[in-house]
Design a protein around this motif. Sequence first.
Motif, short mmCIF file in Angstrom:
data_model
loop_
_atom_site.label_atom_id
_atom_site.label_comp_id
_atom_site.label_asym_id
_atom_site.label_seq_id
_atom_site.Cartn_x
_atom_site.Cartn_y
_atom_site.Cartn_z
N ARG A 119 34.49 23.99 -4.72
CA ARG A 119 35.53 23.22 -5.41
C ARG A 119 36.50 24.14 -6.14
N ASP A 134 39.46 20.92 -14.24
CA ASP A 134 39.92 19.68 -13.62
C ASP A 134 39.04 18.56 -14.17
N GLN A 135 39.65 17.61 -14.86
CA GLN A 135 38.86 16.61 -15.59
C GLN A 135 38.00 15.77 -14.66
N GLU A 136 38.52 15.42 -13.50
CA GLU A 136 37.75 14.60 -12.56
C GLU A 136 36.52 15.36 -12.06
N GLU A 137 36.71 16.63 -11.70
CA GLU A 137 35.59 17.43 -11.22
C GLU A 137 34.58 17.69 -12.33
N TYR A 138 35.08 17.93 -13.53
CA TYR A 138 34.20 18.20 -14.66
C TYR A 138 33.36 16.97 -15.00
N ASP A 139 34.01 15.80 -15.04
CA ASP A 139 33.28 14.56 -15.34
C ASP A 139 32.24 14.26 -14.27
N LYS A 140 32.56 14.58 -13.03
CA LYS A 140 31.63 14.36 -11.92
C LYS A 140 30.37 15.22 -12.12
N GLN A 143 28.28 13.90 -15.04
CA GLN A 143 27.54 12.71 -14.64
C GLN A 143 26.35 13.07 -13.75
N TYR A 154 24.13 12.13 -7.69
CA TYR A 154 25.42 11.54 -8.02
C TYR A 154 25.82 10.42 -7.05
N GLU A 246 28.75 16.32 -0.82
CA GLU A 246 29.11 16.41 -2.23
C GLU A 246 27.85 16.50 -3.10
#
Length: 297
Positions: A119, A134-140, A143, A154, A246
């Motif tokens: 990524r 990257d906020q989306e990748e970090y949040d993923k 989680q 995930y 993923e």
Amino acid sequence: MANEEQQHGAVSIGEVINGQIATKIDYLQQLQNAIADHDDCQVYQLLDNQRYAAEIEHREQQPNDSRVMNLVDNLADQLSNYLSSNLIKYLGKAYPFFYYEEYQTGHYRVYFGNWWDRRQFGELDVLNIRFIFDQEEYDKLAQAFKLSQAGKRYNSKRIGELSKENERLQSLIDDVTTREQRRAELQEELKDITARSGIFESSRNRESRESIVEEIAHLEDLDQEARTAAEKIKQNERTVLDLSKENTILSYEQKSINDVFGSFEDFELANRSLYANYLASLSGGASDEGKRGSNNE
């Protein structure tokens, strides 16, 4: 008298101007010397004295002098490029799973890992010594860590939903003959009810006829869905494959963080302390070799 005051005023203004010029020259001279001496720590102090005083010297109320600090605004990219060398060496040891690509002078992308399908995880802000994830990748990733504590992955829930959907779609395909037989039976029943109805149809016959018509319509809807089911199954299988990939990438990332930091919480703590930790390492005089990606990596 007025002329004398103007002269005194003119001298006073001149002194202010000369003082300001001297201050600017002194600041630029300090910065020039720090760069010549390869003293990155001093460069960072000159770029943000307020933060340096608070986080390194533990002194508060050290405001930045905007009169001089904006003198190098147009050199931000070049200064970032210059300071990146030692910083990326340090990060190579502190964050061995991150790789960097300078896509334009002084601007660096951050990649997580050197494995396939890795990524782009954000950017490195060299001048402020921080990661801009990257906020989306970090949040993923956050989680994924949270789910792993419950023994889950995930994308497991979504993969399970798609697998059940494919089972249902396959049943639609397999049951075509059964539905055809049922439709033929219903049509015969409908003929019988229609023949018995005559001019005046009883409420019981009408309800039976309406029920049969509804069931035939439902069978036709199922047949319509069955005609596109094979392609939908293929689409779902491709999605499941992507989600599984993923999951694998996230597991690599989780293991990398756990191996270095022990937990995601300690990883976050290290991120918050990166400025102080890095400059403290410079004061110690040692920095470790890192990894710096190229545009052709």
